[in-house]
Design a protein around this motif. Structure first.
Motif, PDB file in Angstrom:
ATOM      1  N   GLU A 346       0.822  -1.203   0.000  1.00 56.56           N
ATOM      2  CA  GLU A 346       0.000   0.000   0.000  1.00 56.56           C
ATOM      3  C   GLU A 346       0.861   1.260   0.000  1.00 56.56           C
ATOM      4  OE1 GLU A 346      -3.995  -1.630   2.335  1.00 56.56           O
ATOM      5  OE2 GLU A 346      -2.468  -0.518   3.472  1.00 56.56           O
ATOM      6  N   ARG A 347       2.125   1.106  -0.296  1.00 56.65           N
ATOM      7  CA  ARG A 347       3.049   2.245  -0.264  1.00 56.65           C
ATOM      8  C   ARG A 347       3.063   2.947  -1.616  1.00 56.65           C
ATOM      9  NH1 ARG A 347       7.749  -1.362   2.747  1.00 56.65           N
ATOM     10  NH2 ARG A 347       6.712  -1.457   4.794  1.00 56.65           N
ATOM     11  N   GLY A 348       3.103   4.295  -1.569  1.00 53.00           N
ATOM     12  CA  GLY A 348       2.920   5.084  -2.771  1.00 53.00           C
ATOM     13  C   GLY A 348       4.168   5.581  -3.442  1.00 53.00           C
ATOM     14  N   SER A 349       5.329   5.024  -3.109  1.00 48.43           N
ATOM     15  CA  SER A 349       6.583   5.419  -3.760  1.00 48.43           C
ATOM     16  C   SER A 349       7.493   4.205  -3.844  1.00 48.43           C
ATOM     17  CB  SER A 349       7.283   6.545  -2.983  1.00 48.43           C
ATOM     18  OG  SER A 349       7.758   6.071  -1.729  1.00 48.43           O
ATOM     19  N   LEU A 350       8.374   4.214  -4.839  1.00 47.48           N
ATOM     20  CA  LEU A 350       9.365   3.137  -4.940  1.00 47.48           C
ATOM     21  C   LEU A 350      10.361   3.196  -3.794  1.00 47.48           C
ATOM     22  CD1 LEU A 350      10.066   3.170  -8.791  1.00 47.48           C
ATOM     23  CD2 LEU A 350       8.634   1.575  -7.505  1.00 47.48           C
ATOM     24  N   LEU A 351      10.620   4.392  -3.292  1.00 49.86           N
ATOM     25  CA  LEU A 351      11.489   4.534  -2.134  1.00 49.86           C
ATOM     26  C   LEU A 351      11.036   3.623  -1.008  1.00 49.86           C
ATOM     27  CD1 LEU A 351      13.751   6.192  -0.625  1.00 49.86           C
ATOM     28  CD2 LEU A 351      11.895   7.692   0.135  1.00 49.86           C
ATOM     29  N   GLU A 352       9.723   3.596  -0.765  1.00 53.52           N
ATOM     30  CA  GLU A 352       9.172   2.753   0.295  1.00 53.52           C
ATOM     31  C   GLU A 352       9.000   1.309  -0.163  1.00 53.52           C
ATOM     32  OE1 GLU A 352       5.783   5.008   2.442  1.00 53.52           O
ATOM     33  OE2 GLU A 352       6.018   5.930   0.472  1.00 53.52           O
ATOM     34  N   LEU A 353       8.485   1.114  -1.384  1.00 51.45           N
ATOM     35  CA  LEU A 353       8.210  -0.234  -1.870  1.00 51.45           C
ATOM     36  C   LEU A 353       9.474  -1.088  -1.927  1.00 51.45           C
ATOM     37  CD1 LEU A 353       5.686   0.628  -4.715  1.00 51.45           C
ATOM     38  CD2 LEU A 353       5.183  -0.799  -2.727  1.00 51.45           C
ATOM     39  N   THR A 354      10.610  -0.455  -2.246  1.00 55.03           N
ATOM     40  CA  THR A 354      11.875  -1.203  -2.320  1.00 55.03           C
ATOM     41  C   THR A 354      12.767  -0.946  -1.108  1.00 55.03           C
ATOM     42  OG1 THR A 354      13.149   0.523  -3.468  1.00 55.03           O
ATOM     43  CG2 THR A 354      11.798  -0.938  -4.826  1.00 55.03           C
ATOM     44  N   TRP A 355      12.259  -0.204  -0.162  1.00 61.09           N
ATOM     45  CA  TRP A 355      12.995   0.196   1.046  1.00 61.09           C
ATOM     46  C   TRP A 355      14.368   0.760   0.663  1.00 61.09           C
ATOM     47  CZ3 TRP A 355       9.931   1.047   4.830  1.00 61.09           C
ATOM     48  CH2 TRP A 355      10.439   1.386   6.091  1.00 61.09           C
ATOM     49  N   ASN A 356      14.269   1.853  -0.137  1.00 60.46           N
ATOM     50  CA  ASN A 356      15.444   2.592  -0.608  1.00 60.46           C
ATOM     51  C   ASN A 356      16.380   1.723  -1.442  1.00 60.46           C
ATOM     52  OD1 ASN A 356      16.864   5.003  -0.870  1.00 60.46           O
ATOM     53  ND2 ASN A 356      18.141   4.614   0.925  1.00 60.46           N
ATOM     54  N   GLY A 357      15.784   0.811  -2.216  1.00 58.22           N
ATOM     55  CA  GLY A 357      16.563  -0.026  -3.115  1.00 58.22           C
ATOM     56  C   GLY A 357      17.036  -1.333  -2.534  1.00 58.22           C
ATOM     57  N   ASP A 359      15.186  -3.861  -1.391  1.00 58.23           N
ATOM     58  CA  ASP A 359      14.311  -4.982  -1.738  1.00 58.23           C
ATOM     59  C   ASP A 359      13.689  -4.739  -3.112  1.00 58.23           C
ATOM     60  OD1 ASP A 359      14.748  -5.957   0.911  1.00 58.23           O
ATOM     61  OD2 ASP A 359      13.142  -4.645   1.639  1.00 58.23           O
ATOM     62  N   PRO A 360      14.344  -5.102  -4.193  1.00 62.06           N
ATOM     63  CA  PRO A 360      13.827  -4.818  -5.536  1.00 62.06           C
ATOM     64  C   PRO A 360      12.446  -5.432  -5.771  1.00 62.06           C
ATOM     65  CG  PRO A 360      16.107  -5.566  -5.630  1.00 62.06           C
ATOM     66  CD  PRO A 360      15.635  -5.804  -4.227  1.00 62.06           C
ATOM     67  N   LEU A 361      11.652  -4.731  -6.590  1.00 57.10           N
ATOM     68  CA  LEU A 361      10.369  -5.258  -7.014  1.00 57.10           C
ATOM     69  C   LEU A 361      10.584  -6.264  -8.130  1.00 57.10           C
ATOM     70  CD1 LEU A 361       8.159  -2.038  -7.255  1.00 57.10           C
ATOM     71  CD2 LEU A 361       8.099  -3.766  -5.455  1.00 57.10           C
ATOM     72  N   GLU A 362       9.833  -7.351  -8.087  1.00 53.46           N
ATOM     73  CA  GLU A 362       9.875  -8.353  -9.148  1.00 53.46           C
ATOM     74  C   GLU A 362       8.759  -8.033 -10.141  1.00 53.46           C
ATOM     75  OE1 GLU A 362      12.011 -10.724  -9.570  1.00 53.46           O
ATOM     76  OE2 GLU A 362      13.066 -10.862  -7.643  1.00 53.46           O
ATOM     77  N   ASP A 365       8.979  -7.832 -16.477  1.00 49.34           N
ATOM     78  CA  ASP A 365      10.082  -7.482 -17.369  1.00 49.34           C
ATOM     79  C   ASP A 365      11.391  -7.264 -16.616  1.00 49.34           C
ATOM     80  OD1 ASP A 365       9.142  -5.229 -16.123  1.00 49.34           O
ATOM     81  OD2 ASP A 365       9.317  -3.921 -17.877  1.00 49.34           O
ATOM     82  N   GLY A 366      11.469  -7.743 -15.397  1.00 48.68           N
ATOM     83  CA  GLY A 366      12.712  -7.651 -14.648  1.00 48.68           C
ATOM     84  C   GLY A 366      12.547  -6.954 -13.315  1.00 48.68           C
ATOM     85  N   LYS A 367      13.610  -6.897 -12.548  1.00 51.34           N
ATOM     86  CA  LYS A 367      13.584  -6.277 -11.229  1.00 51.34           C
ATOM     87  C   LYS A 367      13.694  -4.761 -11.350  1.00 51.34           C
ATOM     88  CE  LYS A 367      15.613 -10.185  -8.725  1.00 51.34           C
ATOM     89  NZ  LYS A 367      16.686 -10.623  -7.793  1.00 51.34           N
ATOM     90  N   ARG A 368      13.099  -4.063 -10.371  1.00 51.14           N
ATOM     91  CA  ARG A 368      13.207  -2.615 -10.311  1.00 51.14           C
ATOM     92  C   ARG A 368      13.470  -2.188  -8.866  1.00 51.14           C
ATOM     93  NH1 ARG A 368      12.745  -3.388 -14.912  1.00 51.14           N
ATOM     94  NH2 ARG A 368      11.749  -2.159 -16.555  1.00 51.14           N
ATOM     95  N   THR A 369      14.407  -1.260  -8.728  1.00 53.85           N
ATOM     96  CA  THR A 369      14.538  -0.526  -7.477  1.00 53.85           C
ATOM     97  C   THR A 369      13.990   0.881  -7.694  1.00 53.85           C
ATOM     98  OG1 THR A 369      16.824  -0.019  -8.082  1.00 53.85           O
ATOM     99  CG2 THR A 369      16.470  -1.848  -6.555  1.00 53.85           C
ATOM    100  N   PHE A 370      14.532   1.554  -8.728  1.00 54.52           N
ATOM    101  CA  PHE A 370      13.978   2.835  -9.168  1.00 54.52           C
ATOM    102  C   PHE A 370      13.708   2.741 -10.669  1.00 54.52           C
ATOM    103  CE2 PHE A 370      16.130   3.702  -5.206  1.00 54.52           C
ATOM    104  CZ  PHE A 370      15.202   4.506  -4.547  1.00 54.52           C
ATOM    105  N   LEU A 371      13.178   3.792 -11.267  1.00 53.41           N
ATOM    106  CA  LEU A 371      12.680   3.716 -12.636  1.00 53.41           C
ATOM    107  C   LEU A 371      13.801   3.708 -13.666  1.00 53.41           C
ATOM    108  CD1 LEU A 371       9.690   6.201 -12.311  1.00 53.41           C
ATOM    109  CD2 LEU A 371       9.570   3.704 -12.426  1.00 53.41           C
ATOM    110  N   GLU A 372      13.585   2.934 -14.716  1.00 51.62           N
ATOM    111  CA  GLU A 372      14.499   2.880 -15.850  1.00 51.62           C
ATOM    112  C   GLU A 372      13.891   3.628 -17.033  1.00 51.62           C
ATOM    113  OE1 GLU A 372      15.420  -1.171 -16.708  1.00 51.62           O
ATOM    114  OE2 GLU A 372      16.248  -1.572 -14.703  1.00 51.62           O
ATOM    115  N   ASP A 373      14.737   4.047 -17.967  1.00 43.48           N
ATOM    116  CA  ASP A 373      14.241   4.701 -19.175  1.00 43.48           C
ATOM    117  C   ASP A 373      13.263   3.771 -19.896  1.00 43.48           C
ATOM    118  OD1 ASP A 373      15.886   6.803 -18.560  1.00 43.48           O
ATOM    119  OD2 ASP A 373      17.357   6.403 -20.150  1.00 43.48           O
TER     120      ASP A 373
END
Length: 408
Positions: A346-357, A359-362, A365-373
């Motif tokens: 329920e967290r509204g930012s990647l900062l929180e969702l990945t706990w500042n990188g 815990d990457p999101l699965e 199309d691959g893992k994300r910590t912050f946004l890619e181009d």
């Protein structure tokens, strides 16, 4: 399907009727439109054809004149619009003025005057405190429970949904780096928010109290306050966000009037600290809103932040924003701040969702910590409506474009 025959359960039925500004495909002429299902009504043309006294407010290339007209006009226009799209006698006149959304271009619906962003979610504030101040006795700053914290942003970089967001550049410095470096942000983030749109201005030196919220605020929209966390971390002491925030703020093309959200009004969370009189809402009508937001990255939902958990309400934010005598202008926009609930998803930012990188999101199309181009972020939301309906809040979407090459 004929434009008036909106399927049952459509979140953009006649109980909603959000406002926007559109131009027909191939035309540069903009005008106020109102959404019904997957069509948009040319509100100005309908007002002229049906002899509405408010035609001069609706036959415009911006919502500005309607916003400035005030609550009586807002209510009258909404009643008229509801009749135009529901009363069979109007169909012959109004039908030809409905256009499929696929045949129009949507624009920024109003000229943004000033922009303020708040920090009103306790869950978000505590998460940020735990990330950056893990040894602090309290994850909240001492002032947080006493006033809505905010900052003034840049109105000129507020863009409509669908606009690409160019990766910002600036200085950044990790704690272990000997000196700052310049370059594209490598920690580009989003903030899932709700924006409130001011209609009626106020006089300089005259604060707007809690009871004035519905007299001054026309409606709300979804808002994504893009954030370059690495630029922000280096620059923000002592004056707060600057280049890390000012490069882009995306808003929905549709502004939902407050009158469409009566069923969604709820009491805010219980206050844990006594409030000064100008913020004390214990005797005011409920000023929270039950809005259900979804955050998707490249079409994959990663979070569902609940707006009902926001500690500070939009009415309190408006009261605090003007208590020093600051005036309101038609088209002022203020953001709620990142919406985060108590649960991890329920967290509204990647900062929180990945706990500042950490815990990457699965993602598919691959893992994300912050946004890619090339990543596309889309916020959608709905709210409870009358008789079990849903009120759709549209969407705000943006694709990350590569940083501009500044070599040479």
């Amino acid at each position: 399907m004929p434009p008036f025959d909106v399927p049952e359960g459509d979140p953009f039925g006649p109980h909603n009727l959000p406002y926007g500004v559109f131009s027909p495909t191939g035309s540069d002429e903009r005008t106020v439109g109102v959404r019904l299902g997957d069509h948009v009504l040319d509100a100005g043309a309908a007002a002229r054809a049906l002899g509405s006294p408010y035609a001069s407010l609706l036959a415009r290339p911006s919502l500005g004149p309607l916003l400035a007209a005030g609550r009586t006009a807002w209510s009258d226009v909404r009643r008229a619009l509801t009749a135009w799209v529901t009363v069979p006698a109007h169909r012959e006149t109004v039908g030809p003025l409905m256009r499929p959304l696929s045949e129009v271009t949507l624009h920024l619906p109003f000229e943004v005057a000033d922009y303020v962003d708040f920090y009103a979610s306790e869950n978000h504030a505590r998460n940020v405190g735990r990330i950056f101040r893990p040894d602090a006795e309290d994850s909240l700053t001492p002032n947080w429970k006493h006033l809505p914290i905010g900052y003034h942003g840049r109105s000129g970089t507020v863009v409509v949904s669908g606009t690409d967001v160019v990766r910002p550049q600036g200085q950044r410095k990790a704690p272990t780096d000997p000196a700052p470096v310049f370059g594209p942000s490598v920690r580009l983030d989003i903030e899932a928010e709700v924006g409130f749109v001011v209609g009626v201005p106020s006089r300089l030196g005259r604060p707007v109290g809690l009871s004035g919220f519905r007299e001054h605020v026309f409606g709300l929209c979804l808002l994504n306050d893009w954030s370059a966390r690495d630029i922000q971390a280096w620059e923000y002491v002592p004056l707060g966000p600057f280049l890390g925030k000012s490069f882009a703020t995306s808003v929905s093309a549709w502004i939902t009037p407050l009158d469409a959200l009566e069923e969604a009004r709820v009491a805010p969370p219980e206050r844990t600290h006594p409030l000064l009189p100008y913020l004390d809402d214990t005797r005011e009508e409920p000023a929270g809103y039950d809005l259900r937001i979804s955050v998707a990255v490249n079409g994959h939902v990663v979070s569902r932040p609940p707006f009902s958990t926001m500690y500070w309400t939009a009415a309190q934010q408006l009261a605090h924003m003007t208590v020093n005598g600051a005036s309101l202008r038609t088209g002022d926009l203020y953001g709620s701040g990142t919406v985060s609930g108590p649960a991890e998803r329920e967290r509204g930012s990647l900062l929180e969702l990945t706990w500042n990188g950490r815990d990457p999101l699965e993602l598919p199309d691959g893992k994300r910590t912050f946004l890619e181009d090339g990543d596309v972020v889309t916020l959608t939301a709905w709210a409870p409506g009358p008789d079990g309906t849903r009120v759709g809040l549209g969407e705000v979407t943006g694709r990350v474009a590569p940083a501009v090459d500044t070599a040479g």
